[in-house]
Write an enzyme that holds these catalytic residues in place. Structure first.
Site: not given
Lengths: 77, 420
Positions: B170, B311, B321, B342, B347, B406
């Site tokens: 991502c 994010h 975050e 998002k 996403h 990830f």
């Protein structure tokens, strides 16, 4: 035109997005119909699927034109 | 080091195909989520996602025929189609389709994807099992490889400069733009077409992310409310698809040809978590260090940041975050606005960092922060303004965009108004 030729032409028109009248007896898939080497592999696979036959790799290499394809499939069927 | 500016933008998103169509819907607080239309998902734990709206090309719908001829399209996975469409929009927007050899040699492409041709791989595996190896298409591999967007774009426009691709889950889109900017800074190219694309909304994609408990599962009755970053009732991300591509250019090169300049890439920071394959560390240390590195590279202090595109995936990690950003900004946190787009588009995985960089650039252009929708009941009391449920018009000179993937891979981009 035979039934086989009609079916082969339909596959060629679909896969190469060419006008039907361009697909003539001596039309070369690569030189005249815009195919590249991967397109010709896919065409042969489509012929195998449509006609329920197996086209060995060395035979596939001899199928360069629409006429070649029709002849091979007629003989094999 | 040469300065790098953005001169072209292209987007295919779940809100629309096209920059202005997507941006206006984003600012209006629309959601791109709905019950999955592409295939029957009724047997999956999640049956909703943010799909690209298909149509005849009018009113922001995506018409595949507008971007690739049917003959070519048949040979590629949808992630390549989306990438080609966004790249076409971006190069047209930049007015950069050079005919001369020297310009083409100095133009490169760096477009990545998180997963690549997932549905093609799944379909071909089934075909292989059912009909045998002789039925595997010669276009299966070149139609699924991640770097084939870069390859296809280079072939279409004759761009013969660096040809590269990023694969960092991502963070892909952000890494692609950051790395491409560095290629220009170092003089490997004068122009780079950069970004990310993804098309993983397929049975195996949803099942896979469901298995790692990453997706929202509880809002089948109201999908548009499912992506809700920072909200106490969030339960996972909503998968999106599409592509974001920018044209990056050496500042002097852009000026010399009189190009329209959107913004400058001021900084780019990277870090690794070295912690867990899918979860960030509790203290948000990886994200913090990526932001810190990007600001250092930009020569800016944290208080210079006006807008942060988070994010913020609508998972438990949102507050981690948020904590890292608040720690970075310190007592100036109350002056900045942060939002997670998002909430509207879902996403987009490997495309997320690219479209979010574009949203940050448009925020600078229009002096407005897009909203975080569905933020009704914040999970924690934020020090930052999260633009909850409404766009926030404000001065934006510097924007920062975060992407975390990830594997613990983090990237931050800092973008700003161009000043002489």
């Amino acid at each position: 035109m035979s039934d086989i030729a009609d079916r082969v032409k339909k596959i060629v028109v679909e896969h190469l997005s060419v006008e039907e009248d361009k697909v003539t007896e001596n039309a070369s898939f690569i030189d005249d119909l815009g195919a590249d080497s991967l397109d010709t592999v896919e065409l042969v696979m489509a012929f195998e699927e449509e006609f329920g036959i197996e086209i060995p790799d060395d035979a596939a290499e001899t199928i360069q034109t629409f006429g070649d394809a029709c002849k091979f499939i007629t003989d094999a069927s | 080091m040469r300065r790098v500016v953005v001169t072209g933008l292209g987007i295919v998103s779940p809100l629309a195909s096209g920059i202005e169509e997507t941006w206006s819907r984003l600012l209006a607080g629309e959601s791109g989520a709905g019950t999955i239309q592409r295939f029957d998902a009724s047997h999956l734990a999640t049956n909703y996602a943010c799909e690209v709206p298909l149509g005849d090309g009018s009113d922001g719908t995506f018409n595949p025929d507008d971007w690739m001829a049917p003959k070519e399209r048949r040979k590629v996975d949808d992630f390549i189609l989306f990438g080609m469409a966004a790249a076409e929009q971006a190069v047209r927007d930049a007015g950069w389709m050079p005919e001369d050899e020297e310009s083409r040699l100095r133009t490169g492409v760096l477009i990545g994807s998180g997963i690549g041709g997932l549905s093609s791989i799944a379909d071909t595996a089934i075909l292989l099992k059912e009909k045998g190896p002789r039925r595997v298409s010669p276009f299966f591999i070149p139609g699924s490889l991640i770097n084939l967007i870069s390859g296809q774009v280079s072939i279409r426009y004759g761009f013969k400069g660096p040809n590269h691709a990023v694969v960092t889950a991502c963070s892909t889109g952000a890494h692609a733009i950051g790395d491409a900017a560095r290629l220009i800074q170092w003089g490997d190219a004068d122009v780079m077409v950069a970004g990310g694309a993804e098309a993983a909304i397929c049975e195996i994609g949803i099942a896979g992310f469901n298995a790692c408990k990453a997706l929202s599962t509880k809002r089948a009755d109201d999908p548009q409310r499912a992506s809700r970053p920072y909200d106490a009732d969030r339960d996972g991300f909503v998968m999106g698809e599409g592509a974001g591509v920018v044209v990056l250019e050496d500042y002097e090169h852009a000026k010399a040809r009189g190009a329209k300049i959107y913004a400058e890439i001021l900084g780019y920071g990277l870090s690794g978590d070295a912690y867990h394959i899918t979860a960030p560390s509790e203290d948000g240390d990886g994200g913090y260090r990526a932001m810190e590195a990007a600001l250092k590279r930009a020569g800016l202090t944290p208080d210079a940041v006006d807008y942060i595109n988070a994010h913020g995936t609508s998972t438990m990690a949102d507050t981690i975050e948020l904590g890292a950003v608040e720690r970075l900004l310190g007592d100036k946190a109350g002056l900045a606005t942060m939002s997670s787009t998002k909430s509207s588009v879902g996403h987009l995985l490997g495309a997320a960092g690219a479209i979010e960089a574009i949203f940050s650039i448009l925020a600078i252009r229009d002096q407005v922060a897009p909203p975080t929708i569905n933020l009704d009941n914040p999970a924690v009391e934020p020090k930052l303004n999260l633009a909850a449920n409404a766009k926030h018009e404000r001065e934006i000179n510097v924007a920062l965009s975060n992407s975390f993937g990830f594997g613990g891979t983090n990237a931050s981009l800092v973008m700003g108004k161009v000043t002489d």
